[in-house]
Design a protein around this motif. Sequence first.
Motif, PDB file in Angstrom:
ATOM      1  N   ARG A   1       0.813  -1.215   0.000  1.00 58.12           N
ATOM      2  CA  ARG A   1       0.000   0.000   0.000  1.00 58.12           C
ATOM      3  C   ARG A   1       0.853   1.275   0.000  1.00 58.12           C
ATOM      4  NH1 ARG A   1      -3.241  -1.266   3.967  1.00 58.12           N
ATOM      5  NH2 ARG A   1      -4.671  -2.342   2.553  1.00 58.12           N
ATOM      6  N   PRO A   2       1.964   1.340   0.759  1.00 59.25           N
ATOM      7  CA  PRO A   2       2.805   2.554   0.656  1.00 59.25           C
ATOM      8  C   PRO A   2       3.359   2.769  -0.739  1.00 59.25           C
ATOM      9  CG  PRO A   2       3.349   1.303   2.631  1.00 59.25           C
ATOM     10  CD  PRO A   2       2.427   0.439   1.830  1.00 59.25           C
ATOM     11  N   LEU A   3       3.666   1.690  -1.448  1.00 64.85           N
ATOM     12  CA  LEU A   3       4.141   1.835  -2.820  1.00 64.85           C
ATOM     13  C   LEU A   3       3.039   2.404  -3.708  1.00 64.85           C
ATOM     14  CD1 LEU A   3       6.548   1.335  -4.686  1.00 64.85           C
ATOM     15  CD2 LEU A   3       5.657  -0.957  -5.114  1.00 64.85           C
ATOM     16  N   THR A   4       1.798   1.983  -3.464  1.00 66.41           N
ATOM     17  CA  THR A   4       0.669   2.541  -4.217  1.00 66.41           C
ATOM     18  C   THR A   4       0.515   4.026  -3.909  1.00 66.41           C
ATOM     19  OG1 THR A   4      -0.425   0.383  -4.143  1.00 66.41           O
ATOM     20  CG2 THR A   4      -1.787   2.291  -4.668  1.00 66.41           C
ATOM     21  N   ARG A   5       0.678   4.396  -2.631  1.00 67.21           N
ATOM     22  CA  ARG A   5       0.590   5.824  -2.283  1.00 67.21           C
ATOM     23  C   ARG A   5       1.681   6.625  -2.980  1.00 67.21           C
ATOM     24  NH1 ARG A   5       0.462   4.261   3.163  1.00 67.21           N
ATOM     25  NH2 ARG A   5       2.297   5.566   3.526  1.00 67.21           N
ATOM     26  N   LEU A   6       2.879   6.056  -3.027  1.00 67.70           N
ATOM     27  CA  LEU A   6       3.978   6.749  -3.693  1.00 67.70           C
ATOM     28  C   LEU A   6       3.687   6.913  -5.181  1.00 67.70           C
ATOM     29  CD1 LEU A   6       6.838   7.926  -3.628  1.00 67.70           C
ATOM     30  CD2 LEU A   6       7.710   5.599  -3.949  1.00 67.70           C
TER      31      LEU A   6
ATOM     32  N   ARG B   1       0.750   7.022  -6.666  1.00 68.03           N
ATOM     33  CA  ARG B   1      -0.317   8.015  -6.853  1.00 68.03           C
ATOM     34  C   ARG B   1       0.188   9.427  -6.608  1.00 68.03           C
ATOM     35  NH1 ARG B   1      -5.147   4.728  -3.655  1.00 68.03           N
ATOM     36  NH2 ARG B   1      -5.504   3.153  -5.297  1.00 68.03           N
ATOM     37  N   ALA B   2       1.064   9.569  -5.619  1.00 70.73           N
ATOM     38  CA  ALA B   2       1.610  10.908  -5.348  1.00 70.73           C
ATOM     39  C   ALA B   2       2.427  11.409  -6.533  1.00 70.73           C
ATOM     40  CB  ALA B   2       2.466  10.864  -4.083  1.00 70.73           C
ATOM     41  N   ILE B   3       3.209  10.523  -7.152  1.00 79.79           N
ATOM     42  CA  ILE B   3       3.997  10.926  -8.323  1.00 79.79           C
ATOM     43  C   ILE B   3       3.083  11.227  -9.499  1.00 79.79           C
ATOM     44  CG2 ILE B   3       5.722  10.129  -9.979  1.00 79.79           C
ATOM     45  CD1 ILE B   3       7.003   8.532  -7.743  1.00 79.79           C
ATOM     46  N   ARG B   4       2.025  10.414  -9.663  1.00 78.49           N
ATOM     47  CA  ARG B   4       1.116  10.611 -10.798  1.00 78.49           C
ATOM     48  C   ARG B   4       0.333  11.909 -10.668  1.00 78.49           C
ATOM     49  NH1 ARG B   4      -2.392   5.474 -12.042  1.00 78.49           N
ATOM     50  NH2 ARG B   4      -0.288   4.760 -12.543  1.00 78.49           N
TER      51      ARG B   4
ATOM     52  N   LEU C   1       9.524  15.243  -2.835  1.00 78.11           N
ATOM     53  CA  LEU C   1       8.367  14.501  -2.343  1.00 78.11           C
ATOM     54  C   LEU C   1       8.371  14.500  -0.819  1.00 78.11           C
ATOM     55  CD1 LEU C   1       8.440  11.430  -4.737  1.00 78.11           C
ATOM     56  CD2 LEU C   1       6.595  13.094  -4.584  1.00 78.11           C
ATOM     57  N   GLU C   2       7.233  14.836  -0.223  1.00 83.42           N
ATOM     58  CA  GLU C   2       7.077  14.793   1.230  1.00 83.42           C
ATOM     59  C   GLU C   2       5.970  13.799   1.524  1.00 83.42           C
ATOM     60  OE1 GLU C   2       9.040  16.136   3.270  1.00 83.42           O
ATOM     61  OE2 GLU C   2      10.152  17.462   1.911  1.00 83.42           O
ATOM     62  N   LEU C   3       6.346  12.537   1.788  1.00 87.78           N
ATOM     63  CA  LEU C   3       5.364  11.465   1.967  1.00 87.78           C
ATOM     64  C   LEU C   3       5.914  10.473   2.981  1.00 87.78           C
ATOM     65  CD1 LEU C   3       2.647  10.374   0.781  1.00 87.78           C
ATOM     66  CD2 LEU C   3       4.037   8.988  -0.759  1.00 87.78           C
ATOM     67  N   PRO C   4       5.184  10.243   4.095  1.00 91.98           N
ATOM     68  CA  PRO C   4       5.671   9.251   5.075  1.00 91.98           C
ATOM     69  C   PRO C   4       5.628   7.848   4.488  1.00 91.98           C
ATOM     70  CG  PRO C   4       3.449   9.989   5.651  1.00 91.98           C
ATOM     71  CD  PRO C   4       3.901  10.846   4.510  1.00 91.98           C
TER      72      PRO C   4
ATOM     73  N   GLU D   1      13.994   5.143   1.298  1.00 86.04           N
ATOM     74  CA  GLU D   1      15.237   5.239   0.533  1.00 86.04           C
ATOM     75  C   GLU D   1      14.934   5.550  -0.931  1.00 86.04           C
ATOM     76  OE1 GLU D   1      17.260   1.600   1.159  1.00 86.04           O
ATOM     77  OE2 GLU D   1      17.598   1.928   3.307  1.00 86.04           O
ATOM     78  N   LEU D   2      13.884   4.924  -1.489  1.00 86.04           N
ATOM     79  CA  LEU D   2      13.479   5.232  -2.862  1.00 86.04           C
ATOM     80  C   LEU D   2      13.013   6.673  -2.988  1.00 86.04           C
ATOM     81  CD1 LEU D   2      12.828   4.395  -5.757  1.00 86.04           C
ATOM     82  CD2 LEU D   2      10.633   3.526  -4.939  1.00 86.04           C
ATOM     83  N   ARG D   3      12.261   7.153  -1.971  1.00 92.75           N
ATOM     84  CA  ARG D   3      11.802   8.544  -1.992  1.00 92.75           C
ATOM     85  C   ARG D   3      12.988   9.509  -1.968  1.00 92.75           C
ATOM     86  NH1 ARG D   3       9.305   9.916   3.421  1.00 92.75           N
ATOM     87  NH2 ARG D   3      11.557   9.862   3.851  1.00 92.75           N
ATOM     88  N   GLU D   4      13.982   9.213  -1.125  1.00 93.18           N
ATOM     89  CA  GLU D   4      15.147  10.091  -1.064  1.00 93.18           C
ATOM     90  C   GLU D   4      15.924  10.059  -2.375  1.00 93.18           C
ATOM     91  OE1 GLU D   4      15.616  12.207   1.277  1.00 93.18           O
ATOM     92  OE2 GLU D   4      13.805  11.431   2.237  1.00 93.18           O
ATOM     93  N   THR D   5      15.983   8.878  -3.005  1.00 98.57           N
ATOM     94  CA  THR D   5      16.651   8.799  -4.308  1.00 98.57           C
ATOM     95  C   THR D   5      15.912   9.639  -5.341  1.00 98.57           C
ATOM     96  OG1 THR D   5      17.402   6.558  -3.778  1.00 98.57           O
ATOM     97  CG2 THR D   5      17.462   7.213  -6.086  1.00 98.57           C
ATOM     98  N   LEU D   6      14.578   9.567  -5.329  1.00 98.51           N
ATOM     99  CA  LEU D   6      13.792  10.405  -6.245  1.00 98.51           C
ATOM    100  C   LEU D   6      14.009  11.890  -5.942  1.00 98.51           C
ATOM    101  CD1 LEU D   6      10.412   8.443  -6.412  1.00 98.51           C
ATOM    102  CD2 LEU D   6      12.086   8.729  -8.245  1.00 98.51           C
ATOM    103  N   ASN D   7      14.072  12.236  -4.665  1.00100.60           N
ATOM    104  CA  ASN D   7      14.293  13.644  -4.313  1.00100.60           C
ATOM    105  C   ASN D   7      15.672  14.116  -4.776  1.00100.60           C
ATOM    106  OD1 ASN D   7      11.777  13.986  -3.155  1.00100.60           O
ATOM    107  ND2 ASN D   7      12.469  13.447  -1.097  1.00100.60           N
TER     108      ASN D   7
END
Length: 462
Positions: free
Chosen positions: A192-197, A199-202, A212-215, A222-228
């Motif tokens: 589910r967090p991957l789905t949230r990520l 949707r947030a990107i989309r 991206l600011e998403l818990p 780590e993936l979010r920080e890489t994207l940032n």
Amino acid sequence: MKAPDSLFRRLLLWLLLPLLALGALMLVQAYLDARRTADRAFDRLLEASSQAIAEQVQWQDERLWLDLPPAALEMLATDAEERVFYALYDDDGEFITGNARLPGDPRSDDISGEAMYYDDVQWQDLALRQGVRRTRLEDWRQREGFEVRVAHTREGRERLTWRLFLGNMAYIGAMAVLAIAVLLLAVRSALRPLTRLRRAIRRRDPRTLAPLELPLPRELAELRETLNELLARMRRVRANQERFIGDASHQLRTPLAGLSARAELALRQDNPEVWRAALQAMQTTSASTARLAVQLLSLTRLNNPEATPELSALDLNDIARQAVRNAWNRCHRDGIDIGVDVCDSPVTIDGIDWQLEEALSNLIDNAGRYGATHITVRVNATPPELVVEDNGPGIPAEQRLLVLRPFHRGEESGDGSGLGLAIVDGIARTHGARLRLDDARHESGLCVTLRFPAPTPTETKQ
């Protein structure tokens, strides 16, 4: 095009396979346990029947005699309608009485005391479970030994085995259904967090590069920080592009405005000499503008990694000679003495020929535009280097990093665009080379060095 495999399906598959394998092992174990339980239960009946029969054996008329009560065999009869057999043998193995001549105990004859032996046997195409009891008469006057053999078919055992197995299988099936349901919920919850990520990107505006600011859990964080980090690099690239576009538009607008103004002034005059002077000035401006446009295209192509061709083996001596040949006429026309100093043997590197020739062309052109009268292009072998040295005014040490930026000119009096050294720096980075700006060795001026990585021993042999 084949559809990509689902991460949910892959996780479910890798988790279900061990679960199914474990379920299969549990079913096998349940069947074996049910069979052992059924065997133990019916073996107790065999033991009780043999005990009842043994208690009825007597010594009469100098021989063993048996009066079998019906209850001794009825205890083996179940609703499965098994066939029941019994036999009495003396101590010498002679058949005394019974309804079947059953096989005996294969153990050695020296076994003493009362003992019970169980075995699965085949008798007249029947699968039997047999119990053999060795014992002796309890009469104090006679201690004759004998064997009681009791056997029955396996229908009751098999029925009890399947009844127990089906009961266990119902529990195992219920546990499997519950485990699969929990597994589905766990996998969906984990993804589910991957789905949230996703949707947030989309939902993001494609024009925004804000982080991206998403818990998220640690792995996805780590993936979010890489994207940032990628977004931060894209912000820097976009800022550089916007600055480059602004500087380029300013650099192009100035000469184009000058061309328009000179043409307008010339049209107001009737003197052919004025027209000629205006045309000469317009020709000089248009040539400078064309060169600026070419440099802008070169810098844009250098900053596009997808447009960079693969490196190939090149001889720096050939690159230096070709660059000097290309600049010879222009330098001769402007009264500039240009020469080349190459090595006797080939100096091979991996590079792109047109980029290195353009780098040398820009260095030669910069030197000429800023007042140099003597230019030398030199090749060094160890390490591989391309060197352009001139006797111009040079560049102060504190400005040598600034002049590598696009549109920064060291001398405001020169007619350069401020792109030459930026293009050379981009070409150096493409080749993994080090660009160094130093003072000329013999007189005032500038010495620009492109130092390339040393070739490996394999490349040197080639």
